[in-house]
Design a protein around this motif. Structure first.
Motif, short mmCIF file in Angstrom:
data_model
loop_
_atom_site.label_atom_id
_atom_site.label_comp_id
_atom_site.label_asym_id
_atom_site.label_seq_id
_atom_site.Cartn_x
_atom_site.Cartn_y
_atom_site.Cartn_z
N ALA A 1 -11.05 5.67 93.05
CA ALA A 1 -12.46 5.77 93.46
C ALA A 1 -13.36 5.23 92.36
N ALA A 2 -13.03 5.54 91.13
CA ALA A 2 -13.82 5.05 90.00
C ALA A 2 -13.78 3.53 89.93
N ALA A 3 -12.58 2.96 90.08
CA ALA A 3 -12.45 1.50 90.01
C ALA A 3 -13.20 0.83 91.15
N VAL B 1 -22.20 4.71 88.20
CA VAL B 1 -21.28 4.22 87.18
C VAL B 1 -20.95 5.31 86.17
N ARG B 2 -21.93 6.14 85.86
CA ARG B 2 -21.65 7.23 84.90
C ARG B 2 -20.59 8.18 85.48
N LEU B 3 -20.70 8.50 86.75
CA LEU B 3 -19.67 9.33 87.37
C LEU B 3 -18.33 8.59 87.38
N ALA B 4 -18.34 7.32 87.77
CA ALA B 4 -17.10 6.55 87.85
C ALA B 4 -16.43 6.44 86.48
N ARG B 5 -17.21 6.22 85.47
CA ARG B 5 -16.65 6.11 84.11
C ARG B 5 -15.95 7.40 83.72
N MET C 1 -14.73 9.66 85.77
CA MET C 1 -13.56 9.83 86.63
C MET C 1 -12.38 8.97 86.16
N MET C 2 -12.68 7.81 85.60
CA MET C 2 -11.61 6.94 85.14
C MET C 2 -11.05 7.37 83.79
N LEU C 3 -11.93 7.77 82.88
CA LEU C 3 -11.50 8.12 81.53
C LEU C 3 -11.07 9.57 81.38
N GLU C 4 -11.63 10.44 82.22
CA GLU C 4 -11.36 11.88 82.10
C GLU C 4 -10.83 12.42 83.43
N THR C 5 -9.89 11.70 84.01
CA THR C 5 -9.38 12.06 85.33
C THR C 5 -8.88 13.49 85.38
N ALA C 6 -8.22 13.93 84.34
CA ALA C 6 -7.64 15.27 84.33
C ALA C 6 -8.70 16.36 84.42
N ALA C 7 -9.94 16.05 84.07
CA ALA C 7 -11.01 17.04 84.14
C ALA C 7 -11.48 17.28 85.58
N PHE C 8 -11.11 16.38 86.47
CA PHE C 8 -11.49 16.50 87.89
C PHE C 8 -10.27 17.05 88.65
N ARG C 9 -10.10 18.34 88.57
CA ARG C 9 -8.93 18.98 89.18
C ARG C 9 -9.09 19.17 90.67
N THR C 10 -10.32 19.31 91.12
CA THR C 10 -10.61 19.55 92.53
C THR C 10 -11.70 18.61 92.98
N VAL C 11 -11.82 18.46 94.29
CA VAL C 11 -12.89 17.61 94.82
C VAL C 11 -14.26 18.21 94.52
N ALA C 12 -14.33 19.53 94.38
CA ALA C 12 -15.60 20.17 94.01
C ALA C 12 -16.03 19.76 92.61
N ASP C 13 -15.08 19.45 91.73
CA ASP C 13 -15.44 18.94 90.40
C ASP C 13 -16.14 17.59 90.53
#
Length: 427
Positions: free
Chosen positions: A358-360, A392-396, A398-410
């Motif tokens: 999604a980020a890409a 882009v800030r959200l996408a960046r 999501m791409m660099l800190e993917t592990a921090a987004f454990r759930t879709v609510a994150d």
């Protein structure tokens, strides 16, 4: 066997004669072919698309061009993509009936397909720019997203069947190459066809080109895209490839279809919903007048993942007839419990893939070749740049800190926090 020399671009008069000469189509349209209205409506990047109406009914006609329509003859493209699109639509119709347009006729030599005319459907992206909500979308898209990949994966197919599926679409590599370049490579380097909202996003574009951590992250995603043939994908599943009414949905345009990582299609859907959310502020006529729509979009993001996961897991629990996870290895209560834990871990890995893809997809639509009207129709370029920078800030992250987004609510929670964030823009 059709010969390459049989191909010709059908303009209005040629198309009229061709359709009149196919008995089933002539009967479906009805009336005098000489007065059939024919309108070219293709607003995509690659093909000609016509709507033809007769006294009894109408059809949609799609013909591939031997080049990228958006660019012109300087970018040639094989006509075989029409074959893969027809093959994908046929397969999707079997696996997710009623969720793709009905196929009426196909001519491989002409790279031409005739389909049912979808009326009063519109392209979903256009409806979302107008802040239209679609109550039936979640159920339909998640059925399509769950059934198509599950039933073409190793969870439902034998190894031999799966490999035959991969082989059937392996020749669509030219379309895959477009994705590999435009999504995973070009936005992160100097590329002739890149563009963005200048000058406001100049610094952000430069940061993409210079950030080695982003280059590593997107390259990992590119490798997964190229090397993980998990299931049959649509390959370009976004709100511009979905036609809707308030209660009905059809997925169109699977010419990018191939066997790849499941998270790619899922991420594409999530990304385009999130871009619609961030673009919404740029379409406001008065502050807050699109608040209900924006709330619906984020709720839809959450429901799309939740319903997809539920339906996919239900299919797995009920119909795992493939060679992966053989039942003989998971006998008894202990085995069943361990397999269920593995299913949950599988879905967590799939969600992480979807977050990265999604980020890409987001970054590509803001800095690459073909952009979204969600942003492009924001007339004030500075306002557009603000909306894009938030996405882009959200996408960046999501791409660099993917592990921090454990759930879709994150994901949706971070999007909400960025809704009114004011970026520093280049002058």
């Amino acid at each position: 066997m059709a010969q390459a020399g049989d191909y010709r671009i059908l303009h209005e008069a040629d198309l009229r004669d061709y359709l009149a000469g196919v008995p089933d189509l002539n009967a479906l349209l009805g009336g005098d072919p000489a007065v059939w209205p024919i309108t070219e409506v293709g607003d995509g990047n690659l093909n000609l698309v016509f709507i033809v109406k007769g006294a009894k009914g109408g059809v949609a006609v799609k013909q591939a061009l031997p080049y990228v329509r958006l660019v012109g003859e300087s970018w040639p493209l094989p006509l075989s993509r029409a074959h893969y699109e027809f093959l994908a639509l046929s397969r999707q119709a079997e696996l997710a009936p009623g969720l793709v347009p009905a196929l009426l006729h196909h001519n491989e030599a002409l790279a031409l397909t005739v389909m049912e005319l979808l009326e009063p459907h519109i392209i979903m992206r256009k409806g979302m720019v107008a802040a239209t909500q679609y109550p039936g979308f979640v159920d339909d898209i998640t059925t399509f997203m769950a059934r198509t990949p599950f039933f073409t994966s190793d969870l439902a197919r034998s190894a031999a069947e799966k490999k035959q599926g991969i082989a059937a679409f392996a020749g669509n590599h030219a379309l895959c190459k477009i994705t590999e370049d435009l999504i995973f490579t070009d936005p992160y380097r100097v590329a002739e066809q890149n563009r963005w909202t200048a000058p406001y996003l100049d610094a952000l574009a430069a940061e993409l080109r210079d950030n080695m951590e982003l280059h590593v992250a997107v390259s990992r995603l590119k490798l997964k895209f190229m090397a993980s043939p998990e299931a049959l994908l649509h390959g370009d599943l976004h709100t511009g490839s979905i036609m809707v009414t308030e209660r009905q949905m059809r997925v169109i345009d699977p010419e990018f279809a191939f066997y790849g990582p499941m998270g790619f299609d899922i991420g594409a859907v999530l990304a385009n919903l999130l871009m619609a959310y961030f673009a919404s502020a740029g379409h406001e006529r008065a502050p807050g007048d699109r608040q209900a729509f924006e709330g619906w979009v984020l709720e839809t993001v959450e429901k799309v993942w939740a319903e997809f996961a539920r339906k996919f897991l239900d299919l797995w629990r009920a119909g795992a007839t493939g060679d992966a996870y053989p039942a003989s290895l998971f006998a008894g209560e202990t085995g069943a419990a361990r397999l269920e834990a593995e299913r949950q871990a599988y879905m967590q890995r799939l969600f992480a893939d979807a977050v990265g893809f999604a980020a890409a997809k987001t970054i590509r639509r803001i800095f690459g070749l073909a952009h979204n009207i969600d942003f492009e129709l924001i007339e004030d370029s500075k306002k557009r740049a603000i909306c894009e920078a938030r996405a882009v800030r959200l996408a960046r992250a999501m791409m660099l800190e993917t592990a921090a987004f454990r759930t879709v609510a994150d994901v949706t929670g971070t999007a909400r926090k960025l809704r009114d964030w004011m970026p520093e823009l280049s002058d």
